[in-house]
Enzyme design. Sequence first.
Site, PDB file in Angstrom:
ATOM      1  N   HIS A  33       3.981  27.402  93.996  1.00 17.49           N
ATOM      2  CA  HIS A  33       5.189  28.028  94.528  1.00 17.49           C
ATOM      3  C   HIS A  33       5.612  27.257  95.783  1.00 17.49           C
ATOM      4  O   HIS A  33       4.980  26.240  96.133  1.00 17.49           O
ATOM      5  CB  HIS A  33       4.966  29.516  94.808  1.00 17.49           C
ATOM      6  CG  HIS A  33       3.732  29.792  95.621  1.00 17.49           C
ATOM      7  ND1 HIS A  33       3.571  29.372  96.925  1.00 17.49           N
ATOM      8  CD2 HIS A  33       2.576  30.427  95.301  1.00 17.49           C
ATOM      9  CE1 HIS A  33       2.398  29.754  97.384  1.00 17.49           C
ATOM     10  NE2 HIS A  33       1.764  30.387  96.408  1.00 17.49           N
ATOM     11  N   HIS A  36       2.987  26.067  98.231  1.00 14.31           N
ATOM     12  CA  HIS A  36       2.275  24.826  97.879  1.00 14.31           C
ATOM     13  C   HIS A  36       3.166  23.618  98.168  1.00 14.31           C
ATOM     14  O   HIS A  36       2.687  22.590  98.649  1.00 14.31           O
ATOM     15  CB  HIS A  36       1.904  24.822  96.391  1.00 14.31           C
ATOM     16  CG  HIS A  36       0.929  25.879  95.995  1.00 14.31           C
ATOM     17  ND1 HIS A  36       1.274  26.957  95.216  1.00 14.31           N
ATOM     18  CD2 HIS A  36      -0.394  26.019  96.264  1.00 14.31           C
ATOM     19  CE1 HIS A  36       0.209  27.709  95.016  1.00 14.31           C
ATOM     20  NE2 HIS A  36      -0.800  27.176  95.640  1.00 14.31           N
ATOM     21  N   GLN A  60     -15.417  30.732  92.170  1.00 15.30           N
ATOM     22  CA  GLN A  60     -14.956  31.571  93.292  1.00 15.30           C
ATOM     23  C   GLN A  60     -14.429  32.923  92.814  1.00 15.30           C
ATOM     24  O   GLN A  60     -13.878  33.687  93.598  1.00 15.30           O
ATOM     25  CB  GLN A  60     -13.946  30.829  94.167  1.00 15.30           C
ATOM     26  CG  GLN A  60     -12.627  30.500  93.513  1.00 15.30           C
ATOM     27  CD  GLN A  60     -11.783  29.556  94.370  1.00 15.30           C
ATOM     28  OE1 GLN A  60     -12.052  28.360  94.456  1.00 15.30           O
ATOM     29  NE2 GLN A  60     -10.760  30.085  95.022  1.00 15.30           N
ATOM     30  N   GLY A 145      -3.442  26.157 103.336  1.00 15.07           N
ATOM     31  CA  GLY A 145      -2.506  27.123 103.891  1.00 15.07           C
ATOM     32  C   GLY A 145      -3.192  28.089 104.854  1.00 15.07           C
ATOM     33  O   GLY A 145      -4.317  28.528 104.625  1.00 15.07           O
ATOM     34  N   GLU A 146      -2.479  28.447 105.923  1.00 16.47           N
ATOM     35  CA  GLU A 146      -2.978  29.477 106.845  1.00 16.47           C
ATOM     36  C   GLU A 146      -2.986  30.847 106.186  1.00 16.47           C
ATOM     37  O   GLU A 146      -3.590  31.772 106.694  1.00 16.47           O
ATOM     38  CB  GLU A 146      -2.107  29.519 108.105  1.00 16.47           C
ATOM     39  CG  GLU A 146      -2.362  28.373 109.042  1.00 16.47           C
ATOM     40  CD  GLU A 146      -1.579  28.496 110.338  1.00 16.47           C
ATOM     41  OE1 GLU A 146      -0.755  29.423 110.460  1.00 16.47           O
ATOM     42  OE2 GLU A 146      -1.787  27.645 111.224  1.00 16.47           O
TER      43      GLU A 146
HETATM   44  O1  PAF Z   1      -6.801  28.273  98.108  1.00 14.78           O
HETATM   45  C1  PAF Z   1      -6.992  27.883  96.927  1.00 14.78           C
HETATM   46  O2  PAF Z   1      -6.069  27.694  96.153  1.00 14.78           O
HETATM   47  C2  PAF Z   1      -8.419  27.646  96.459  1.00 14.78           C
HETATM   48  O3  PAF Z   1      -9.305  28.540  97.056  1.00 14.78           O
HETATM   49  C3  PAF Z   1      -8.883  26.193  96.668  1.00 14.78           C
HETATM   50  C4  PAF Z   1      -8.935  25.814  98.137  1.00 14.78           C
HETATM   51  C5  PAF Z   1      -7.961  25.237  95.921  1.00 14.78           C
HETATM   52  C6  PAF Z   1     -10.304  26.018  96.104  1.00 14.78           C
HETATM   53  O4  PAF Z   1     -10.366  26.323  94.751  1.00 14.78           O
END
Ligand code: PAF
Length: 276
Positions: A33, A36, A60, A145-146
């Site tokens: 979006h 990014h 994650q 990003g913050e």
């Molecule tokens: O913020 C994200 O999109 C993810 O946590 C990252 C940093 C790409 C790691 O998978």
Amino acid sequence: MSQVVTTVAELRAALAALKPARIGMVPTMGALHDGHVSLVNEARSRATHVVVSIFVNPTQFAPNEDFDAYPRTLDADLKTLDDRAAIVFTPTAREMYPEGFATGITVGGPSTGLETDFRPHFFAGVATVVAKLLIAAMPDIAMFGEKDYQQLLVIKQLVRDLALPVDIIGVPTLREADGLALSSRNAYLSTEERGIAARLNVILKEAIAAARTSGDLRAAEATAIEALWKAGFAHVDYVAIRDAETLDHITALERPARILAAAKVGKTRLIDNMAV
Ligand code: PAF
């Protein structure tokens, strides 16, 4: 058009062809979006070439989280990146975690509490994949990003502790007209939920004003939590005012501070944060 590569070997070969140019990296999970795009633009303003990674990192996500539902929009993402990124790295899970993969990175310090209280698996997954991505690409700078403020501090800690030769740059959060922070997960929100979601940033601004006026940080947090429940949030994980550099607990606004929050609208978990 970006060059799309899917293996670490291809990525390194593509980057070697660009060196010694200054390389900026933007690690993402796709569903790109404008937030990014602002990371990519910032990278472009500071580096000669930009590499964007698109990888929905399974480690994650906990089993009960939205890994399967997470939006995957590769064709649209490649169009968005177009000639903004020289290289787009889209590895498979098998490329990032080959058979027998047995390494994990745990970061202490800023990963303590907040997100970790609710997503205990999260930062080890992020730290491991970000370390892999940075070691694969060896960029000069990498943008985060913050919006994911705790993640940004965890990545800075990781890079410092492992002495990775890359500068980590935090980029301010992009917001909708009503202040809602841009997030790939906003795509999950129904019209009604979208209205509730917009209250999060307003309530955080009110909490900042209350904390500044009264100096009572715990009261400001408690009032914000109550306001979020009243606004229709289905669950409030936390609202916390912390030291902006360490995320340590603080009782007074004597050093730069940050307010951070996580709450669910329906099934969608939103996070946001602001300087206090
Ligand atoms: O913020 C994200 O999109 C993810 O946590 C990252 C940093 C790409 C790691 O998978």
